[in-house]
Design a protein around this motif. Structure first.
Motif, mmCIF file in Angstrom:
data_model
loop_
_atom_site.group_PDB
_atom_site.id
_atom_site.type_symbol
_atom_site.label_atom_id
_atom_site.label_comp_id
_atom_site.label_asym_id
_atom_site.label_seq_id
_atom_site.Cartn_x
_atom_site.Cartn_y
_atom_site.Cartn_z
ATOM 1 N N UNK A 33 0.789 -1.176 -0.024
ATOM 2 C CA UNK A 33 0.061 0.094 -0.125
ATOM 3 C C UNK A 33 0.926 1.319 -0.076
ATOM 4 N N UNK A 34 1.995 1.354 0.812
ATOM 5 C CA UNK A 34 2.592 2.501 0.932
ATOM 6 C C UNK A 34 3.573 2.809 -0.380
ATOM 7 N N UNK A 35 3.906 1.581 -0.938
ATOM 8 C CA UNK A 35 4.888 1.752 -2.237
ATOM 9 C C UNK A 35 4.020 2.165 -3.434
ATOM 10 N N UNK A 36 2.805 2.001 -3.053
ATOM 11 C CA UNK A 36 1.759 2.371 -4.287
ATOM 12 C C UNK A 36 1.642 1.017 -5.058
ATOM 13 N N UNK A 37 1.902 0.088 -4.738
ATOM 14 C CA UNK A 37 1.788 -1.234 -5.518
ATOM 15 C C UNK A 37 0.067 -1.502 -5.462
ATOM 16 N N UNK A 38 -0.632 -1.163 -4.375
ATOM 17 C CA UNK A 38 -2.127 -1.168 -4.224
ATOM 18 C C UNK A 38 -2.592 0.109 -4.230
ATOM 19 N N UNK A 72 -5.884 2.327 9.553
ATOM 20 C CA UNK A 72 -6.708 3.127 8.699
ATOM 21 C C UNK A 72 -5.995 2.915 7.283
ATOM 22 N N UNK A 73 -5.415 1.951 7.081
ATOM 23 C CA UNK A 73 -4.757 1.613 5.707
ATOM 24 C C UNK A 73 -5.989 0.804 4.710
ATOM 25 N N UNK A 74 -6.886 0.274 5.545
ATOM 26 C CA UNK A 74 -7.856 -0.428 4.676
ATOM 27 C C UNK A 74 -9.109 -0.202 5.410
ATOM 28 N N UNK A 75 -10.299 -0.407 4.517
ATOM 29 C CA UNK A 75 -11.720 -0.334 5.083
ATOM 30 C C UNK A 75 -12.353 -1.536 4.906
ATOM 31 N N UNK A 76 -12.556 -2.157 5.823
ATOM 32 C CA UNK A 76 -13.415 -3.484 5.730
ATOM 33 C C UNK A 76 -14.890 -3.460 5.841
ATOM 34 N N UNK A 77 -15.511 -3.949 4.491
ATOM 35 C CA UNK A 77 -16.965 -3.909 4.592
ATOM 36 C C UNK A 77 -17.343 -5.171 4.685
ATOM 37 N N UNK A 78 -18.073 -5.372 5.982
ATOM 38 C CA UNK A 78 -18.447 -6.871 6.171
ATOM 39 C C UNK A 78 -19.912 -7.195 5.759
ATOM 40 N N UNK A 84 -12.486 -5.687 1.098
ATOM 41 C CA UNK A 84 -11.719 -4.549 1.958
ATOM 42 C C UNK A 84 -11.070 -3.714 0.862
ATOM 43 N N UNK A 85 -11.224 -2.353 1.206
ATOM 44 C CA UNK A 85 -10.797 -1.280 0.177
ATOM 45 C C UNK A 85 -9.603 -0.625 0.827
ATOM 46 N N UNK A 86 -8.434 -0.317 -0.235
ATOM 47 C CA UNK A 86 -7.495 0.166 0.253
ATOM 48 C C UNK A 86 -7.552 1.682 0.531
ATOM 49 N N UNK A 87 -6.902 2.261 1.578
ATOM 50 C CA UNK A 87 -7.070 3.673 1.869
ATOM 51 C C UNK A 87 -5.390 4.104 1.666
ATOM 52 N N UNK A 88 -5.255 5.431 1.095
ATOM 53 C CA UNK A 88 -4.089 5.893 1.006
ATOM 54 C C UNK A 88 -3.442 6.681 2.442
ATOM 55 N N UNK A 89 -2.328 6.384 2.884
ATOM 56 C CA UNK A 89 -1.860 7.266 4.103
ATOM 57 C C UNK A 89 -1.967 8.686 3.808
#
Length: 258
Positions: A33-38, A72-78, A84-89
């Motif tokens: 995520x931090x490297x931008x791969x996601x 807060x790097x992902x948001x999990x919708x159950x 699971x959605x990726x959040x940018x720092x």
């Protein structure tokens, strides 16, 4: 913040090592995520696909995602249509967390102001060793012009905050700029509830006076008079803090619940 241990799954022989495995999986996904791969907003693959790709059990994957969710790097919708959605720092998220930490340590707005005094004028004075480009100076002048033309007070404050950030950004030091953003967020969050009141009670010349100082600092920076610019800016920060203290108890513990 430590992650609570997940309930032990008797069907998983390696349950005792799952916590460590989850940390390893979380570290890999965090790196991506931090490297931008996601990408921001990207949905992670379904559980079955991810467990096969990472070579872990579902309980381990779920615990890893809980770790990232607390960061807060992902948001999990159950639910059936969840995922699971990726959040940018972001500095905004970091700023909220920093605010909570400082509140816990009984930090006052006076303390934040002192941090600002140590940061912003010093960044300006240091430009003597690394002068800004004309493009950077032009960006500051655009912000000054925007504040002169703006009539909405909330927007005026937002543009003013950006001016503070761009001043520090002249030093071309990303960590320093991020620290300034976090400090600015704390000041903005603490004073937001008082802004409309101050607008109504304040004569127009007071706003104009602050904008004139902004322009003066840009002129001094462009002329290479960095020590003078730093002094003018320090005096300006002291002035606006004294003015704020007339409305806000700056010695009390931060209250960011707005």
């Amino acid at each position: 913040m430590s992650e609570p241990a997940a309930p032990v799954d008797p069907a998983e022989p390696a349950a005792k090592g799952r916590g460590k495995a989850a940390e390893v999986v979380a570290a890999e996904l965090r790196r991506q995520i931090v490297a931008g791969e996601r990408a921001e907003g990207e949905m992670l693959p379904p559980e079955a696909e991810m467990t096969a790709e990472l070579g872990v059990s579902r309980p381990t994957l779920r615990q890893a995602l809980r770790i990232l969710e607390t960061e807060l790097l992902v948001t999990v919708q159950r639910g059936r249509r969840g995922g699971t959605r990726v959040n940018r720092p972001s500095p905004q998220v970091a700023g909220r967390y920093l605010g909570n930490v400082l509140m816990f340590h009984s930090t006052s707005l006076d303390d934040v102001h002192t941090a600002r005094l140590l940061l912003e004028p010093a960044a300006i004075a240091d430009l003597a060793s690394n002068p800004p480009s004309q493009d950077q100076i032009a960006k500051l002048r655009e912000l000054v012009a925007a504040t002169r033309d703006e009539t909405d007070f909330a927007t005026l404050c937002a543009v003013g905050g950006r001016f503070h950030t761009e001043l520090v950004a002249l030093a071309n030091n990303p960590p320093l700029t991020l620290f300034q953003e976090l400090v600015q967020q704390l000041i903005d969050a603490h004073t937001a509830r008082f802004e409309n009141q101050r607008l109504r009670s304040r004569e127009p010349s007071r706003s104009q006076e602050g904008i004139d100082v902004h322009e003066q600092v840009v002129d001094l920076i462009e002329a290479g008079k960095f020590a003078d610019a730093a002094k003018v800016w320090r005096d300006h920060l002291e002035f606006i803090h004294r003015r704020l203290a007339q409305t806000v108890d700056t010695a009390s513990v931060l209250d960011l619940e707005i």
